[in-house]
Design a protein around this motif. Structure first.
Motif, short mmCIF file in Angstrom:
data_model
loop_
_atom_site.label_atom_id
_atom_site.label_comp_id
_atom_site.label_asym_id
_atom_site.label_seq_id
_atom_site.Cartn_x
_atom_site.Cartn_y
_atom_site.Cartn_z
N PHE A 40 52.74 31.70 -69.91
CA PHE A 40 52.65 32.95 -70.66
C PHE A 40 53.92 33.76 -70.45
O PHE A 40 54.58 33.64 -69.42
N VAL A 41 54.23 34.60 -71.43
CA VAL A 41 55.33 35.54 -71.33
C VAL A 41 54.73 36.93 -71.19
O VAL A 41 53.81 37.29 -71.92
N VAL A 55 50.43 42.42 -70.17
CA VAL A 55 50.00 41.90 -71.46
C VAL A 55 50.74 40.58 -71.63
O VAL A 55 51.97 40.54 -71.57
N LEU A 56 49.98 39.51 -71.81
CA LEU A 56 50.54 38.16 -71.83
C LEU A 56 50.30 37.49 -73.17
O LEU A 56 49.22 37.63 -73.75
N VAL A 57 51.31 36.75 -73.64
CA VAL A 57 51.12 35.88 -74.81
C VAL A 57 51.50 34.48 -74.40
O VAL A 57 52.39 34.28 -73.56
N GLU A 61 53.40 30.48 -78.53
CA GLU A 61 53.23 31.46 -79.61
C GLU A 61 54.36 32.47 -79.61
O GLU A 61 54.86 32.87 -80.65
N GLN A 62 54.82 32.87 -78.44
CA GLN A 62 55.88 33.86 -78.34
C GLN A 62 57.17 33.32 -78.95
O GLN A 62 57.90 34.04 -79.58
N GLU A 69 49.09 36.72 -82.36
CA GLU A 69 47.69 36.65 -82.76
C GLU A 69 46.79 36.62 -81.54
O GLU A 69 45.65 37.03 -81.58
N GLU A 70 47.32 36.10 -80.44
CA GLU A 70 46.53 35.98 -79.23
C GLU A 70 47.30 36.63 -78.09
O GLU A 70 48.47 36.35 -77.90
#
Length: 121
Positions: A40-41, A55-57, A61-62, A69-70
């Protein structure tokens, strides 16, 4: 003459799309039940009721675009030695809706401020 591609350390008035001074913070979370790992970023952090949150994505996706979206909100916990660990919240956690609602409100407020600044120009 200032170099327009260099950080001037004035983040509130920065026009750069990506900050050259900040590297992405990538963390790996491992599911305790499945032992599955996922990268995650950290895209944001905030404080709520004397606790710290990231707050992680998902990294994949990032990289795709900036429309997330998530995303996951996880608590940052420091132990007595000052070591940090990340704790995701269970879906049945009674605080989960309150924390997500709080983050939504600060996120929306940040974009309202940007929109207000753009309309003043």
């Amino acid at each position: 003459m200032a170099d327009e591609n260099k950080c001037n350390m004035d983040c509130d008035n920065c026009s750069l799309e990506e900050c050259p001074e900040v590297e992405e913070q990538v963390i790996t979370l491992t599911d305790c039940e499945t032992n599955e790992s996922r990268d995650f970023v950290v895209i944001d952090d905030f404080e709520y009721k004397d606790k710290s949150y990231y707050v992680l994505v998902p990294l994949v996706e990032q990289e795709a675009d900036d429309e997330y979206e998530e995303f996951t909100i996880a608590e940052v916990i420091e132990d007595e030695n000052g070591e940090s660990s990340i704790l995701t919240m269970a879906e049945d956690d009674p605080m989960i809706d309150e924390i997500y609602d709080y983050y939504d409100s600060i996120y929306e407020a940040a974009f309202e401020d940007v929109d207000d600044e753009d309309s003043e120009k």
